[in-house]
Design a protein around this motif. Sequence first.
Motif, PDB file in Angstrom:
ATOM      1  N   SER A  31       0.831  -1.120  -0.007  1.00 29.96           N
ATOM      2  CA  SER A  31       0.206   0.186   0.103  1.00 29.96           C
ATOM      3  C   SER A  31       1.051   1.278   0.046  1.00 29.96           C
ATOM      4  N   ASP A  32       0.536   2.409  -0.845  1.00 30.25           N
ATOM      5  CA  ASP A  32       1.377   3.597  -1.006  1.00 30.25           C
ATOM      6  C   ASP A  32       2.701   3.328  -1.202  1.00 30.25           C
ATOM      7  N   LEU A  33       2.990   2.177  -1.829  1.00 30.73           N
ATOM      8  CA  LEU A  33       4.387   1.813  -2.099  1.00 30.73           C
ATOM      9  C   LEU A  33       5.324   2.768  -3.148  1.00 30.73           C
ATOM     10  N   PRO A  34       4.398   3.331  -4.229  1.00 29.35           N
ATOM     11  CA  PRO A  34       4.911   4.252  -5.164  1.00 29.35           C
ATOM     12  C   PRO A  34       5.377   5.591  -4.655  1.00 29.35           C
ATOM     13  N   THR A  35       4.585   5.790  -3.790  1.00 29.81           N
ATOM     14  CA  THR A  35       4.745   7.380  -3.111  1.00 29.81           C
ATOM     15  C   THR A  35       5.807   7.334  -2.189  1.00 29.81           C
ATOM     16  N   ILE A  36       5.825   6.144  -1.462  1.00 26.65           N
ATOM     17  CA  ILE A  36       7.071   5.912  -0.352  1.00 26.65           C
ATOM     18  C   ILE A  36       8.208   5.791  -1.198  1.00 26.65           C
ATOM     19  N   LEU A  37       8.332   5.164  -2.217  1.00 23.08           N
ATOM     20  CA  LEU A  37       9.507   4.952  -3.013  1.00 23.08           C
ATOM     21  C   LEU A  37       9.860   6.295  -3.774  1.00 23.08           C
ATOM     22  N   ASP A  38       9.034   7.092  -4.026  1.00 26.69           N
ATOM     23  CA  ASP A  38       9.381   8.499  -4.635  1.00 26.69           C
ATOM     24  C   ASP A  38      10.185   9.162  -3.359  1.00 26.69           C
ATOM     25  N   PHE A  39       9.610   9.262  -2.047  1.00 26.57           N
ATOM     26  CA  PHE A  39      10.303   9.625  -1.100  1.00 26.57           C
ATOM     27  C   PHE A  39      11.560   9.179  -0.807  1.00 26.57           C
ATOM     28  N   GLN A  40      11.751   8.058  -1.242  1.00 24.48           N
ATOM     29  CA  GLN A  40      12.848   7.337  -0.771  1.00 24.48           C
ATOM     30  C   GLN A  40      14.040   7.272  -1.803  1.00 24.48           C
ATOM     31  N   TYR A  41      13.825   8.107  -2.822  1.00 24.34           N
ATOM     32  CA  TYR A  41      14.844   8.291  -4.038  1.00 24.34           C
ATOM     33  C   TYR A  41      16.127   8.294  -3.528  1.00 24.34           C
ATOM     34  N   ASP A  42      16.498   9.205  -2.726  1.00 25.83           N
ATOM     35  CA  ASP A  42      18.032   9.578  -2.205  1.00 25.83           C
ATOM     36  C   ASP A  42      18.410   8.564  -1.021  1.00 25.83           C
ATOM     37  N   ASN A  43      17.563   7.710  -0.664  1.00 23.71           N
ATOM     38  CA  ASN A  43      17.911   6.848   0.306  1.00 23.71           C
ATOM     39  C   ASN A  43      19.320   6.265   0.337  1.00 23.71           C
ATOM     40  N   PRO A  44      20.380   6.231   1.059  1.00 28.05           N
ATOM     41  CA  PRO A  44      21.731   5.771   0.898  1.00 28.05           C
ATOM     42  C   PRO A  44      21.514   4.194   0.612  1.00 28.05           C
ATOM     43  N   LEU A  45      20.485   3.510   1.065  1.00 27.57           N
ATOM     44  CA  LEU A  45      20.527   2.046   1.040  1.00 27.57           C
ATOM     45  C   LEU A  45      20.799   1.785  -0.470  1.00 27.57           C
ATOM     46  N   TRP A  46      20.322   2.621  -1.159  1.00 24.88           N
ATOM     47  CA  TRP A  46      20.450   2.053  -2.790  1.00 24.88           C
ATOM     48  C   TRP A  46      21.747   1.919  -3.209  1.00 24.88           C
ATOM     49  N   ASP A  47      22.697   3.054  -2.509  1.00 24.07           N
ATOM     50  CA  ASP A  47      23.915   2.786  -3.108  1.00 24.07           C
ATOM     51  C   ASP A  47      24.745   1.661  -2.080  1.00 24.07           C
ATOM     52  N   GLU A  48      24.328   1.530  -1.099  1.00 24.23           N
ATOM     53  CA  GLU A  48      24.851   0.278  -0.235  1.00 24.23           C
ATOM     54  C   GLU A  48      24.548  -1.078  -0.921  1.00 24.23           C
ATOM     55  N   LEU A  49      23.309  -1.107  -1.385  1.00 25.02           N
ATOM     56  CA  LEU A  49      23.119  -2.530  -2.114  1.00 25.02           C
ATOM     57  C   LEU A  49      23.695  -2.528  -3.427  1.00 25.02           C
ATOM     58  N   GLY A  50      23.863  -1.391  -3.710  1.00 24.43           N
ATOM     59  CA  GLY A  50      24.657  -1.162  -5.348  1.00 24.43           C
ATOM     60  C   GLY A  50      26.166  -1.622  -5.145  1.00 24.43           C
ATOM     61  N   GLU A  51      26.772  -1.383  -3.914  1.00 24.57           N
ATOM     62  CA  GLU A  51      28.112  -1.950  -3.708  1.00 24.57           C
ATOM     63  C   GLU A  51      28.127  -3.376  -3.595  1.00 24.57           C
ATOM     64  N   ARG A  52      27.040  -3.846  -3.038  1.00 29.28           N
ATOM     65  CA  ARG A  52      26.976  -5.568  -2.923  1.00 29.28           C
ATOM     66  C   ARG A  52      26.755  -6.352  -4.075  1.00 29.28           C
ATOM     67  N   CYS A  53      26.182  -5.488  -5.336  1.00 32.40           N
ATOM     68  CA  CYS A  53      25.579  -5.819  -6.287  1.00 32.40           C
ATOM     69  C   CYS A  53      26.588  -6.257  -7.391  1.00 32.40           C
ATOM     70  N   LEU A  54      26.667  -7.502  -7.859  1.00 33.25           N
ATOM     71  CA  LEU A  54      27.715  -7.843  -8.823  1.00 33.25           C
ATOM     72  C   LEU A  54      27.344  -7.752 -10.374  1.00 33.25           C
ATOM     73  N   ALA A  55      26.263  -6.873 -10.714  1.00 27.39           N
ATOM     74  CA  ALA A  55      25.584  -6.762 -11.953  1.00 27.39           C
ATOM     75  C   ALA A  55      25.788  -7.799 -12.737  1.00 27.39           C
ATOM     76  N   CYS A  56      25.460  -9.273 -12.137  1.00 27.79           N
ATOM     77  CA  CYS A  56      25.643 -10.332 -12.825  1.00 27.79           C
ATOM     78  C   CYS A  56      24.424 -10.738 -13.736  1.00 27.79           C
ATOM     79  N   GLY A  57      23.436 -10.125 -13.601  1.00 28.02           N
ATOM     80  CA  GLY A  57      22.350 -10.142 -14.436  1.00 28.02           C
ATOM     81  C   GLY A  57      21.397 -11.549 -14.083  1.00 28.02           C
ATOM     82  N   SER A  58      21.617 -11.994 -12.902  1.00 29.17           N
ATOM     83  CA  SER A  58      20.852 -13.265 -12.558  1.00 29.17           C
ATOM     84  C   SER A  58      19.466 -12.757 -12.222  1.00 29.17           C
TER      85      SER A  58
END
Lengths: 344, 263
Positions: A212-239
Motif C-alpha cells: 500500500s502506498d509503495l509508489p509514493t514511499i519509493l518517491d520519497f526514498q529516492y535518495d535513500n543511501p540504502l540504494w548505494d549500499e546495495l549497489g556496492e554489493r550488487c555484482l551486476a551479474c544479471g541473474s
Amino acid sequence: MKSLRMAKRHLPKFLESLGKWGKVYVPVKLGKNSYRWEEFDGEVDNIALDALRTVIPAKKFFYKPREVMFEYDKTNGYTQACAECEEDVILFGIHSCGIHSLETLDNIFAGKYVDNYYFTRRKNITIVGTSCMPDKHCFCKSMGADTVDEGYDIFLTDLGDDFLIGVGSSKGDDIVNDNPDIYEEVDESTTKRYLEFRNKRDESFELVLDTSDLPTILDFQYDNPLWDELGERCLACGSCSMVCPTCYCYNVDDTINLDSETGERWREWDCCLFRDHALVAGGHNFRENQGGRLKHRYLHKQQAYLGDFGRTACVGCGRCIVACPANIDYVECLKAMRGEMTSA
Amino acid sequence: MAKPSIGVYGLTGCAGCQLNIINCEDELLDIAAAVDIKSFIMAQTGNVECEIDIAFVEGAVSNEKQKKQLLDIRERAGLLVAIGTCASWGGVEAMINDVPREVAKKDVYGDTMKDNPFYDCFNPMPLKDVVKVDFQIVGCPIERPQFIQAVASLLNGNLPLLPTYALCTECKFKENECLLIEQDKFCLGPVTKAGCGARCPSNNIPCEGCRGPVFEANYASEVEIMLEKGYTKEYIAQQMSTFAGTISAEDLGARKLVKTDIP
C-alpha cells in the motif's frame, strides 16, 4: 468456466491426451535444488510437481534468451527467421504467479508496436496450471498473484487423492472432452476440500510485503543511501533479471558474415543492472553507478509499470531472491524503504 | 581495392589462440578470401613484416624482446587486437606476479639460468600495459566463432559486439543450477566475462574465470561472498589470480570496481 475432478491415478492418461495438442513441457528436477522446463519424456514420476520455481520461467517459450530476428542478404533482402514459431507447446505445471507474469509480458509486447516474435509463439501455447504451496521466498499473495481466474486453459488444484480441474478456455474444454472417462463431477466433498486447501495455503505465506502506498514511499526514498549500499554489493551479474518472469528488456545486435554481404540481426535478453544498458553515444551513462541501476529496476517493477498498467510488474515468485549471489533481497529492501525493521 | 591486410603474432602464451584460428577449418578459405595474411608464423611461410590494417596479438609481454616486437607491431598496424586472456589480462603466466621475479626464477630453474639471456624476463603483463589496444577478444583460448565475427565486423569498419556482461547471465540462458548458491562451490561467474556459453558450469564445473574480468568486476563483493561460504582469503586470492593475476591483491580486496577501458 467449469470445474471437474480427476483422480490422481489418471494423470498419465491426462498427459498423454495433452500430447495431441502439441509438445508437452514440464518442470523437472535439476541438480540439488533447482528445476528446469523440459520436454515431457512420458514418465509421470519425472515431473517435479512440487517445483515452485524453475531456474528460467515460462517466458523463454515466447521470448528466447538469444534469437535471430531475421537474416539479411545484399541481393535478396530480409528473411524473417523464426523456425520453431509455429510449434504448438503445452506448458504443464505453471503456477498462479507464472500465469500472472504472462499477462504482464503480454501488456508490454502488445504495446504501440506489437511484437510478432512474441505473439506468434504465445498464441500457440496451451497453459495447464497447477496449484502450489508457498515456501519462505514466495510472496505472490502480497503482489496479488496468488490466485488466477483467467489466463489458463486448464488449472489443476491438488486436493489429495484427486485434482480439481478448472477449465478456463474452449481449448481447455476440448482437452477434457477428448478423454471424458477420467473426469467426474465435483461434489460437496470437493468443495469442502477445495476450501480447506485454500485456507491452508493462505496461511502458509511466511513472506509478506505491504504494497500500500509503495509508489509514493519509493518517491520519497529516492535518495535513500540504502540504494548505494546495495549497489556496492550488487555484482551486476544479471541473474535477477534473467530469472525474472516479467523482465523483458532486450538488446539488438547485427552480425555480418565474412562475405560482407550476408548476416543476421539478433536479439538477446538485457538487464538494467548492466553498465551498457543506459550507456549512450559519447560514453555518457544515464545511470553511472550500480546503486542507481538497482534502484531503477525496483522502481520500474513497483512504480513505472504500475503507472502504465495498473498493477505492479512483480508477481512475487521469489526467483530474484533465490538467484542473487550477494543475497540482495527484493522484499527486505522494499520493507526497509517502508521503514520496517529488516536485515536488508 | 586491395584486400585488408592482417598479421597474427604470438608473445608469451601457449599458442592455443593462434591454433584456434587455424582450427577454423570450415572458414579458413573465407578468411583467406577476405583478408591478405601478411604474417602468421604459426600457419604459413613467406611472412612479410610490413604495414598492416589489423594485428592480432596473442600472449603476454614478458621480456624486452617482446616489448620491442609489440611496439613495432603497434607502429605498423592500423588496429591492434589482443587475442586471448594472456594478451588481455596477463593470463596464467601472471598468476605469481606477487612473487619477485628473481625468486620465482631461482625456484624454478636454480643455477641453470646463470649467464643465459633466455631467462631475462620480467613479470608478464597484458598488451595494454605497453601499447594502445583497440579491442580484446578474451578467452583461454578464444572462441572460434567470436574470432570470425570480430574479423568480419572489423572488415566492415565496426568494433565487434561480443558479450560484455558476466558469465551468470549466460549460465542462466543455459538454465543451469547455480553452483555458487545451491552447491556453495567457488565460482567466479559473477566477475567473469561471458562468451563461452557457460561451458564449465553447464558441465557442473564452477567457473574458474579463464575469460578474465567483466567490464566492472565487483571483486570486493565476490570476496565477501566467498569468505562467508568459508573459503580462506589465501584460497580466494589464489583462485582469482589464476587468469587475472595482473589485478593486484589490493584491487581484489578493496571496495571498488576493477574497470577496464578497452571494449
